[in-house]
Design a protein around this motif. Structure first.
Motif, PDB file in Angstrom:
ATOM      1  N   GLY A  91       0.812  -1.205   0.000  1.00 59.68           N
ATOM      2  CA  GLY A  91       0.000   0.000   0.000  1.00 59.68           C
ATOM      3  C   GLY A  91       0.846   1.256   0.000  1.00 59.68           C
ATOM      4  O   GLY A  91       1.789   1.377   0.793  1.00 59.68           O
ATOM      5  N   PHE A  92       0.530   2.202  -0.885  1.00 55.55           N
ATOM      6  CA  PHE A  92       1.196   3.503  -0.863  1.00 55.55           C
ATOM      7  C   PHE A  92       0.446   4.424   0.095  1.00 55.55           C
ATOM      8  O   PHE A  92      -0.785   4.518   0.057  1.00 55.55           O
ATOM      9  CB  PHE A  92       1.227   4.115  -2.265  1.00 55.55           C
ATOM     10  N   THR A  93       1.190   5.084   0.953  1.00 56.49           N
ATOM     11  CA  THR A  93       0.611   6.052   1.886  1.00 56.49           C
ATOM     12  C   THR A  93       0.822   7.463   1.348  1.00 56.49           C
ATOM     13  O   THR A  93       1.555   7.678   0.385  1.00 56.49           O
ATOM     14  CB  THR A  93       1.262   5.939   3.273  1.00 56.49           C
ATOM     15  N   ALA A 129      -5.780  10.517   5.707  1.00 55.51           N
ATOM     16  CA  ALA A 129      -6.611   9.932   6.759  1.00 55.51           C
ATOM     17  C   ALA A 129      -7.462   8.788   6.210  1.00 55.51           C
ATOM     18  O   ALA A 129      -7.565   7.720   6.831  1.00 55.51           O
ATOM     19  CB  ALA A 129      -7.495  11.010   7.379  1.00 55.51           C
ATOM     20  N   ALA A 130      -8.071   9.001   5.036  1.00 54.64           N
ATOM     21  CA  ALA A 130      -8.918   7.956   4.456  1.00 54.64           C
ATOM     22  C   ALA A 130      -8.092   6.724   4.080  1.00 54.64           C
ATOM     23  O   ALA A 130      -8.527   5.586   4.275  1.00 54.64           O
ATOM     24  CB  ALA A 130      -9.639   8.492   3.230  1.00 54.64           C
ATOM     25  N   THR A 131      -6.887   6.954   3.579  1.00 59.45           N
ATOM     26  CA  THR A 131      -6.013   5.838   3.218  1.00 59.45           C
ATOM     27  C   THR A 131      -5.587   5.068   4.461  1.00 59.45           C
ATOM     28  O   THR A 131      -5.607   3.824   4.488  1.00 59.45           O
ATOM     29  CB  THR A 131      -4.779   6.351   2.467  1.00 59.45           C
ATOM     30  N   ALA A 132      -5.216   5.809   5.502  1.00 52.53           N
ATOM     31  CA  ALA A 132      -4.801   5.169   6.748  1.00 52.53           C
ATOM     32  C   ALA A 132      -5.934   4.340   7.342  1.00 52.53           C
ATOM     33  O   ALA A 132      -5.711   3.237   7.860  1.00 52.53           O
ATOM     34  CB  ALA A 132      -4.318   6.223   7.742  1.00 52.53           C
ATOM     35  N   GLN A 133      -7.158   4.852   7.257  1.00 56.46           N
ATOM     36  CA  GLN A 133      -8.311   4.109   7.782  1.00 56.46           C
ATOM     37  C   GLN A 133      -8.525   2.821   6.994  1.00 56.46           C
ATOM     38  O   GLN A 133      -8.792   1.758   7.577  1.00 56.46           O
ATOM     39  CB  GLN A 133      -9.567   4.977   7.706  1.00 56.46           C
ATOM     40  N   ALA A 134      -8.386   2.911   5.669  1.00 54.30           N
ATOM     41  CA  ALA A 134      -8.554   1.711   4.841  1.00 54.30           C
ATOM     42  C   ALA A 134      -7.508   0.661   5.194  1.00 54.30           C
ATOM     43  O   ALA A 134      -7.819  -0.540   5.302  1.00 54.30           O
ATOM     44  CB  ALA A 134      -8.453   2.084   3.367  1.00 54.30           C
ATOM     45  N   TYR A 135      -6.274   1.095   5.416  1.00 54.56           N
ATOM     46  CA  TYR A 135      -5.209   0.146   5.739  1.00 54.56           C
ATOM     47  C   TYR A 135      -5.395  -0.422   7.147  1.00 54.56           C
ATOM     48  O   TYR A 135      -5.106  -1.602   7.391  1.00 54.56           O
ATOM     49  CB  TYR A 135      -3.842   0.811   5.618  1.00 54.56           C
ATOM     50  N   ALA A 136      -5.907   0.395   8.067  1.00 48.90           N
ATOM     51  CA  ALA A 136      -6.176  -0.107   9.411  1.00 48.90           C
ATOM     52  C   ALA A 136      -7.258  -1.180   9.375  1.00 48.90           C
ATOM     53  O   ALA A 136      -7.162  -2.202  10.065  1.00 48.90           O
ATOM     54  CB  ALA A 136      -6.599   1.051  10.321  1.00 48.90           C
ATOM     55  N   ASP A 137      -8.288  -0.965   8.546  1.00 51.58           N
ATOM     56  CA  ASP A 137      -9.343  -1.974   8.402  1.00 51.58           C
ATOM     57  C   ASP A 137      -8.779  -3.272   7.831  1.00 51.58           C
ATOM     58  O   ASP A 137      -9.152  -4.371   8.273  1.00 51.58           O
ATOM     59  CB  ASP A 137     -10.451  -1.445   7.486  1.00 51.58           C
TER      60      ASP A 137
END
Length: 343
Positions: A260-262, A269-277
């Protein structure tokens, strides 16, 4: 006896010098193009490109839409060259991107667009190419010769060539300052090569890989998936982190790993949330990019438009070493050549 590193890695390491050369050498055409666009005010833009160059256009699409509110669409060259359609592009901005400038379908589409009344711009490395002759404005990539089959420095230069024009049109001094310091950020990125090599080691047995990103980094994810196919023989596909749950997530049940690219911009924030899920689903996920806590953290450049450039460079280091870990030569991918001519 030690063997030289693959050309792919050698050329990727030239990125800081390429960007310095481009910024210094394109000043006159940048100002002329910015003045023309300010006067003509195109209502929309279209891009035409193939392969890595088309992935650069994805990044440019986000840049033009977020900074200039200019809608951008990608044209299929075959609409004109195979189906014979002559599109109504009056007043449009057409951006064509090509390392070699020789692909007939791209050249013919630019000629059609110019005859239709579009402002045509070529981002091209070979300044004497057919594409450069047909476009009204030429932004040279200034990479020097690129010998590796897998494009690296020309893709990175395609990400940066249009940014000074955007800075001129917006008058944003922050972007201008960031461009001046971008070569230093790329030099810092090169110091991360050992980390990239280590991260690549864990993927050496991968046959499939899914690459995720959002926003300005999505075109980098597309390029990453292409390079994994090209240099490592890995079946890789790029997905928006927002779209991944709409079906492709099913592949996690088969144990397919993720890269995943951050980002450190509005998509962070939306990307981080997707990766946390995904992490809560026990997905095999490692990350690369400017967000703090990434598995491989790249430099934050100070502007959203330039952050993808170190991310792409770090990925090239990763991909080059992954090919070596797999016992492959990234400079000699089977069935491929440096220049592909399509119609």
């Amino acid at each position: 006896m030690t063997h030289p590193d693959p050309l792919m890695l050698q050329e990727a390491r030239e990125a800081p010098q390429v960007v310095r050369r481009q910024l210094a050498g394109n000043t006159t055409v940048v100002r002329a193009l910015a003045a023309a666009l300010h006067e003509r005010r195109p209502p929309y833009a279209v891009t035409v490109a193939r392969g890595s160059s088309d992935h650069a256009c994805t990044v440019l699409k986000y840049a033009l839409e977020t900074q200039l509110s200019l809608p951008v669409a990608s044209l299929g060259p075959s609409v004109h060259t195979l189906y014979g359609a002559r599109l109504d592009l009056r007043g449009a901005l057409m951006i064509a991107v090509s390392q070699s400038g020789t692909s007939p379908d791209v050249v013919e589409t630019v000629l059609m667009a110019r005859e239709a009344g579009a402002t045509t711009v070529a981002l091209v490395n070979v300044e004497g190419s057919d594409l450069a002759r047909e476009a009204e404005f030429v932004l040279p990539l200034r990479c020097g010769e690129e010998r590796a089959v897998a494009a690296t420095k020309s893709y990175l230069a395609s990400l940066t060539a249009l940014l000074p024009v955007i800075a001129e049109l917006t008058g944003e001094e922050g972007l201008k300052r960031t461009l001046e310091t971008l070569p230093e950020a790329l030099e810092h990125t090169l110091t991360l090569e050992d980390q990239a090599r280590t991260l690549a080691e864990r993927y050496r047995f991968a046959d499939n890989l899914l690459v995720l990103a959002r926003g300005l980094h999505f075109g980098v994810a597309q390029e990453a998936a292409l390079k994994l196919k090209e240099t490592c023989g890995i079946h890789a596909e790029a997905y928006s982190a927002a779209e991944f749950s709409h079906g492709p997530r099913r592949l996690l049940a088969e144990g397919v790993p993720l890269l995943g690219f951050t980002s450190a911009d509005a998509a962070a924030a939306a990307t981080a949330q997707a990766y946390a899920d995904l992490g809560r689903s026990d997905a095999d996920l490692r990350t690369l990019g400017p967000a703090a806590g990434s598995t491989l953290t790249t430099p934050q450049t100070g502007h959203p438009l330039t952050d993808p450039v170190p991310s792409a460079l770090a990925f090239y280091l990763f991909a080059g070493h992954l090919a070596l870990h797999k016992g492959l030569n990234p400079d000699a991918p089977p069935l491929l050549s440096k220049v592909t001519r399509t119609r």
